[in-house]
Design a protein around this motif. Sequence first.
Motif, PDB file in Angstrom:
ATOM      1  N   CYS A  58     -38.895  34.835   7.788  1.00 38.99           N
ATOM      2  CA  CYS A  58     -40.265  34.345   8.004  1.00 38.99           C
ATOM      3  C   CYS A  58     -41.307  35.290   7.394  1.00 38.99           C
ATOM      4  O   CYS A  58     -42.455  34.892   7.160  1.00 38.99           O
ATOM      5  CB  CYS A  58     -40.560  34.210   9.488  1.00 38.99           C
ATOM      6  N   ILE A  59     -40.889  36.540   7.164  1.00 31.84           N
ATOM      7  CA  ILE A  59     -41.879  37.557   6.790  1.00 31.84           C
ATOM      8  C   ILE A  59     -42.606  37.204   5.494  1.00 31.84           C
ATOM      9  O   ILE A  59     -43.838  37.219   5.428  1.00 31.84           O
ATOM     10  CB  ILE A  59     -41.228  38.952   6.687  1.00 31.84           C
ATOM     11  N   GLU A  60     -41.840  36.891   4.453  1.00 30.17           N
ATOM     12  CA  GLU A  60     -42.494  36.678   3.152  1.00 30.17           C
ATOM     13  C   GLU A  60     -43.438  35.492   3.139  1.00 30.17           C
ATOM     14  O   GLU A  60     -44.597  35.625   2.697  1.00 30.17           O
ATOM     15  CB  GLU A  60     -41.447  36.551   2.052  1.00 30.17           C
ATOM     16  N   MET A 113     -50.811  24.520   2.738  1.00 27.33           N
ATOM     17  CA  MET A 113     -49.933  23.550   3.406  1.00 27.33           C
ATOM     18  C   MET A 113     -48.505  23.656   2.874  1.00 27.33           C
ATOM     19  O   MET A 113     -47.551  23.344   3.585  1.00 27.33           O
ATOM     20  CB  MET A 113     -50.474  22.120   3.229  1.00 27.33           C
ATOM     21  N   THR A 114     -48.344  24.128   1.644  1.00 25.70           N
ATOM     22  CA  THR A 114     -46.986  24.357   1.115  1.00 25.70           C
ATOM     23  C   THR A 114     -46.307  25.465   1.906  1.00 25.70           C
ATOM     24  O   THR A 114     -45.136  25.335   2.302  1.00 25.70           O
ATOM     25  CB  THR A 114     -47.047  24.739  -0.379  1.00 25.70           C
ATOM     26  N   HIS A 115     -47.037  26.547   2.176  1.00 26.57           N
ATOM     27  CA  HIS A 115     -46.480  27.633   2.991  1.00 26.57           C
ATOM     28  C   HIS A 115     -46.188  27.133   4.402  1.00 26.57           C
ATOM     29  O   HIS A 115     -45.169  27.505   5.016  1.00 26.57           O
ATOM     30  CB  HIS A 115     -47.462  28.804   3.052  1.00 26.57           C
ATOM     31  N   GLN A 116     -47.067  26.285   4.912  1.00 23.96           N
ATOM     32  CA  GLN A 116     -46.888  25.732   6.263  1.00 23.96           C
ATOM     33  C   GLN A 116     -45.576  24.946   6.333  1.00 23.96           C
ATOM     34  O   GLN A 116     -44.780  25.090   7.267  1.00 23.96           O
ATOM     35  CB  GLN A 116     -48.085  24.804   6.584  1.00 23.96           C
ATOM     36  N   ARG A 117     -45.335  24.166   5.306  1.00 20.38           N
ATOM     37  CA  ARG A 117     -44.115  23.346   5.255  1.00 20.38           C
ATOM     38  C   ARG A 117     -42.882  24.231   5.170  1.00 20.38           C
ATOM     39  O   ARG A 117     -41.870  23.983   5.828  1.00 20.38           O
ATOM     40  CB  ARG A 117     -44.173  22.398   4.054  1.00 20.38           C
ATOM     41  N   THR A 118     -42.989  25.280   4.357  1.00 25.25           N
ATOM     42  CA  THR A 118     -41.860  26.222   4.212  1.00 25.25           C
ATOM     43  C   THR A 118     -41.524  26.865   5.548  1.00 25.25           C
ATOM     44  O   THR A 118     -40.353  26.923   5.961  1.00 25.25           O
ATOM     45  CB  THR A 118     -42.214  27.327   3.198  1.00 25.25           C
ATOM     46  N   LEU A 119     -42.561  27.352   6.226  1.00 28.51           N
ATOM     47  CA  LEU A 119     -42.345  28.020   7.517  1.00 28.51           C
ATOM     48  C   LEU A 119     -41.728  27.065   8.536  1.00 28.51           C
ATOM     49  O   LEU A 119     -40.817  27.438   9.286  1.00 28.51           O
ATOM     50  CB  LEU A 119     -43.680  28.563   8.046  1.00 28.51           C
ATOM     51  N   GLN A 120     -42.212  25.836   8.533  1.00 22.15           N
ATOM     52  CA  GLN A 120     -41.683  24.862   9.484  1.00 22.15           C
ATOM     53  C   GLN A 120     -40.205  24.592   9.186  1.00 22.15           C
ATOM     54  O   GLN A 120     -39.376  24.539  10.093  1.00 22.15           O
ATOM     55  CB  GLN A 120     -42.485  23.553   9.403  1.00 22.15           C
ATOM     56  N   GLY A 121     -39.910  24.459   7.912  1.00 20.59           N
ATOM     57  CA  GLY A 121     -38.520  24.174   7.517  1.00 20.59           C
ATOM     58  C   GLY A 121     -37.568  25.307   7.872  1.00 20.59           C
ATOM     59  O   GLY A 121     -36.406  25.074   8.209  1.00 20.59           O
ATOM     60  N   PRO A 158     -42.444  30.534  13.030  1.00 18.60           N
ATOM     61  CA  PRO A 158     -43.764  30.141  13.549  1.00 18.60           C
ATOM     62  C   PRO A 158     -44.669  29.758  12.385  1.00 18.60           C
ATOM     63  O   PRO A 158     -44.707  30.464  11.368  1.00 18.60           O
ATOM     64  CB  PRO A 158     -44.287  31.401  14.242  1.00 18.60           C
ATOM     65  N   VAL A 159     -45.352  28.620  12.516  1.00 20.13           N
ATOM     66  CA  VAL A 159     -46.220  28.162  11.429  1.00 20.13           C
ATOM     67  C   VAL A 159     -47.503  28.982  11.394  1.00 20.13           C
ATOM     68  O   VAL A 159     -47.756  29.786  12.289  1.00 20.13           O
ATOM     69  CB  VAL A 159     -46.528  26.661  11.571  1.00 20.13           C
ATOM     70  N   ILE A 160     -48.305  28.760  10.358  1.00 18.08           N
ATOM     71  CA  ILE A 160     -49.498  29.574  10.127  1.00 18.08           C
ATOM     72  C   ILE A 160     -50.416  29.588  11.343  1.00 18.08           C
ATOM     73  O   ILE A 160     -50.836  30.616  11.822  1.00 18.08           O
ATOM     74  CB  ILE A 160     -50.277  29.078   8.890  1.00 18.08           C
ATOM     75  N   ALA A 161     -50.759  28.407  11.860  1.00 25.75           N
ATOM     76  CA  ALA A 161     -51.585  28.336  13.071  1.00 25.75           C
ATOM     77  C   ALA A 161     -51.755  26.896  13.479  1.00 25.75           C
ATOM     78  O   ALA A 161     -51.893  26.045  12.645  1.00 25.75           O
ATOM     79  CB  ALA A 161     -52.937  28.956  12.856  1.00 25.75           C
TER      80      ALA A 161
END
Lengths: 151, 180, 328
Positions: free
Chosen positions: C280-282, C313-321, C325-328
């Motif tokens: 999740c860090i990167e 939103m691309t990062h948000q999708r990555t984190l969710q996948g 924890p998502v961005i916010a």
Amino acid sequence: MRRGQMEMVGLVMVVVIIILGIVLYLAFSDKSPSLTGKAKDTQTYTSFLTALSETDVPSCGVAFSQVAGACLAGNPSLCDGKDPCVETQKAMREVLRHTLYRQGINYNLSLGKVENVSGCLANASEMYSPSIPVVYPGGGGSGKLTLSICP
Amino acid sequence: MRRAYTRCVRNARFEKRAQLQSMEPILIVMFLALIIGLLLLFSLRIGDREVEVTATKEASKQDLLLLGRIANLPELSCPKSESAKTYCIDMFKAEAFRQLMKDDDVARSSYYPLLGASEIAVEWIDMDSNGASINKSMVLYDNLNSSGVRPAVAYSTMYNPASPGAARMFATVTIYRRAG
Amino acid sequence: MKGQLEVSFQWVYVLIAGGAFLLMFFFVFKSCTESGDERAQGMSVRATANAISLAAWQEGSVNFTFAADVSCVGDVLTLQALEGTARSQLDQVPAFLPPRLAGKSNVVTREVALTQTGVPSIRLGNVVYALDERTRYYVQRSHETRLKHVLGNSPSIIYVDSFSNLQVPGGVETVVLVGDNLPAVTLPQTKAKVYGVTLSEPQAIFYTASNDRLGSPKVELYTGDYMMVGAVVAARPQTYRCAKENFARRTGAVLGIYHTRNENLAIDFQNIPDPRTQVCIEPLMRANLLIFNLIDGRSARLDDLSTATTPLMTHQRTLQGLGCPVIA
């Protein structure tokens, strides 16, 4: 005779004014503003139940509502072999210990046979008794998680 | 001589009675004016009292509404995927919000219209897998310079995004306001 | 004869005494109610300002009945009662209010967020719009979709194909014309105050009517759809600017909180030897860099918000996948 009548009238007027004054003073001087009362507290205790049901139980790794549902359904598979009713009881105890018990409130939190009581027996006169439904895992039935508050 | 004296006294008695009788209308009117005046003043007091009671009831209601709004703020709330039926506060956001309110005067004053002269604290119960628990707490916002306080409480959950397994903890949000 | 004179003389005393008493009580009563009225008026406008301020922080719609002037005093949105001198400020609420609130008003609070289907939205804050029953908006049809999306259906807004032959009904105190090329329109025959706003990206241009024609324009820059709609409701550049700045301030605070949160999360994950959280860090740090670039001091760079949407939103999708924890 006329003078006597006038004296009577005067006396009556004085008495009327004094009584009026006393009545109005008593009626309006000591009224302390009553708060929203029962509605407010019911809302607070309902939010207590909702928050509790969504709290995670670490020993089972799922939310309290699911553990409670497993307890009602007699389903031990949810908590890695541990008795869900025991875990439910533990979670209730810990939450109540830090909240209602610490505040000195008399309560009875019950989920079927699982109960956590402090100064509020089942048949005692209650002030409020909000409850929320608890569903068996996978459906198939439901019960109630009830919080009774006694004066 | 004696007859004149008697007549004088009789006339004097008549005069006194006449004076008394003529005072009566004045007294009646004054009493009536007094009653009307008292009624007017009491109606004012009733009006004032009603405003006071309404104001206090309204304040209570506003506190409860505010507690609901606090947990729904983007500044504090859990990501949409986490918040289910009840309020959910993101622990890391709460810590960031707390720091902002403490260190940044401009930011604190910009939240004044929402939070007002109050202190907002959140406590949560950190349970472990053995059934033991610790109570933790945090003051999110402190803008209360008063000794007499009136608390309002709502229950919520505290979400720890760093802990995937047991993420949501039972929480109590308290708002303290000046009493009275 | 003497007796009669004596009697009427007594009654004069009676009338004077009684009248004096009544007058005394009357003046006491009057002064109490007057100060009560002033207090009530002050309370009423303050209650209204507080209610709008409170409503501003949660999505929804509230109805008010009040009469107030809206102005921007030293960068602070202010309500002033139309009768009397009571004034109350809205204090940094991101609100777009019509120039005057004369009767019943519907205050609508809308959430502002970066969104993409299937991904948790990144919430930025709220804006407040007020539609006043005595303000009539005549809006060119090209803006209909956008306005309806934000403001919903409202009897205060009339969509027109052209501005010619506008009949303004009685009781309307303010008319706002919203279109693409306003200086060319003929003003409607009305006693109401007329304002104009042209909305053509990236500008909102404000006009006020004088001498039967729209006067010199005041140009205001804006960005984003929600800002444009705000221009419609404000209809005065100073009020619009106030609201926009307040929105930028709050969004800046919100983004700052997200930035701190994600930074602390990434640090915590670095100290936890768990492969589930190490991944999740990167993405968190990359998202945080984007968020950092959106903040200018204490305010959000509103101009950059729309261009930042897709990468965030691309990062948000990555984190969710990844189950992070998502961005916010």
